[in-house]
Design a protein around this motif. Structure first.
Motif, short mmCIF file in Angstrom:
data_model
loop_
_atom_site.label_atom_id
_atom_site.label_comp_id
_atom_site.label_asym_id
_atom_site.label_seq_id
_atom_site.Cartn_x
_atom_site.Cartn_y
_atom_site.Cartn_z
N MET A 1 -25.60 13.51 -34.48
CA MET A 1 -26.70 14.45 -34.21
C MET A 1 -28.00 13.92 -34.79
N PHE A 2 -29.12 14.32 -34.17
CA PHE A 2 -30.44 14.10 -34.73
C PHE A 2 -30.71 12.62 -35.02
N ARG A 20 -34.16 19.03 -41.73
CA ARG A 20 -34.07 17.81 -40.91
C ARG A 20 -35.40 17.67 -40.18
N HIS A 21 -36.00 16.48 -40.22
CA HIS A 21 -37.31 16.31 -39.58
C HIS A 21 -37.43 14.91 -39.00
N TRP A 41 -30.17 23.35 -33.32
CA TRP A 41 -31.22 22.69 -32.53
C TRP A 41 -30.88 21.24 -32.18
N TYR A 42 -29.61 20.84 -32.35
CA TYR A 42 -29.27 19.43 -32.21
C TYR A 42 -29.60 18.86 -30.83
N GLY A 185 -20.76 21.97 -29.66
CA GLY A 185 -20.78 20.54 -29.97
C GLY A 185 -20.06 20.34 -31.29
N PRO A 186 -19.28 19.27 -31.42
CA PRO A 186 -18.39 19.14 -32.58
C PRO A 186 -19.10 19.09 -33.93
N GLU A 187 -20.22 18.38 -34.04
CA GLU A 187 -20.89 18.29 -35.34
C GLU A 187 -21.61 19.58 -35.70
#
Length: 289
Positions: A1-2, A20-21, A41-42, A185-187
């Motif tokens: 993710m991200f 996270r940014h 928000w991934y 989503g898994p994560e």
């Protein structure tokens, strides 16, 4: 993710926030709802970063891995004013004098409170699946109470909901059905599971609701009595397969006394639009922001 995002813990006043940014360009903050964390928000944040924005996604205080300060009789530490102050302090720490703010569900209350309390900082406002707290409470009738009964259940303190939820959080939050890994989503699902299985986080999330029925309502009433309005450009989005239109008719009409120039539209989605319809949500956000 991200991918290409940075994960930090930044202390703002009394509260450390997990955030996270990433990206570059005009800053936009994405605020999650209940019972999610910033990882909701991934599928949205990287797309907004690719569209030319700096995107900041915190866990709200009380949620996820952010701080959970002791509460008081009025639940003041979990007021939306306190959360809005967290947000301003966070953006100070990240070096953003102005920013847009997008809030979904419970995050929408923090978003509009930030715009009301800090108009010099908020460039644009987006609220998703939410109306001002006082407006929702004043419109409460049998239908609303039946469909949104969790508001009143969560708010009880004599027989706290924490005992019921923490007995089987996976079942309470449909963690393997409608909120299962295929849907989230898994994560993102793993982060969601860690949050709902933490009794301190469950307590923090419910404190948000307790503040909503008391101190947040009073703050809205004071603003309305003083004639305060949101002056920055504002947009409301709502999930057409949720109950915003069923309860409020045209949700924009509820918002117009608070921000007369508000625009908006529905998105074909269930309630958790960031996970259910990220491409359409990003299109709407990017065009408006």
């Amino acid at each position: 993710m991200f991918d290409n995002f940075q994960l930090d813990r930044i202390t703002v006043g009394e509260v450390p926030l997990r955030v996270r940014h990433g990206g570059s360009g005009p800053a936009v903050v994405l605020l999650h709802g209940h019972p999610r964390t910033h990882t909701t928000w991934y599928a949205v944040a990287p797309r907004l970063a690719a569209a030319g924005f700096t995107v900041v996604c915190p866990d709200l205080r009380g949620y996820g891995q952010s701080g959970k300060p002791p509460t008081d009789a009025d639940h003041t530490p979990y007021s939306k004013r306190a959360m809005a102050n967290d947000l301003v302090g966070l953006m100070d720490a990240l070096g953003h004098a102005t920013f847009s703010v997008v809030g979904h569900d419970r995050g929408s209350y923090v978003a509009y409170r930030t715009a009301l309390d800090h108009p010099e900082r908020v460039a644009k406002l987006v609220v998703i699946d939410g109306v001002p707290a006082v407006e929702a409470l004043e419109r409460t009738d049998a239908k609303f109470a039946a469909q949104w009964w969790h508001w009143w259940f969560f708010a009880q303190s004599e027989k706290p909901a924490e005992r019921v939820i923490c007995a089987d959080p996976d079942a309470w939050y449909n963690a393997w059905t409608s909120n299962g890994p295929d849907a989230l989503g898994p994560e993102n699902h793993a982060d969601f599971l860690a949050a709902i299985r933490d009794p301190a986080t469950v307590h923090g999330m419910l404190e948000d609701y307790r503040a909503g029925l008391g101190i947040d309502r009073r703050t809205d009433e004071q603003d309305r009595a003083a004639g305060r309005q949101i002056r920055c450009p504002a947009m409301m989005l709502w999930s057409t397969r949720d109950d915003m239109e069923e309860i409020y008719g045209d949700p924009l009409e509820v918002w117009k006394p608070w921000c007369p120039q508000i625009v908006g539209h529905g998105i074909d989605s269930t309630h958790h639009v960031a996970e259910n319809a990220p491409a359409e949500l990003v299109k709407s956000l990017a065009e408006f922001l």
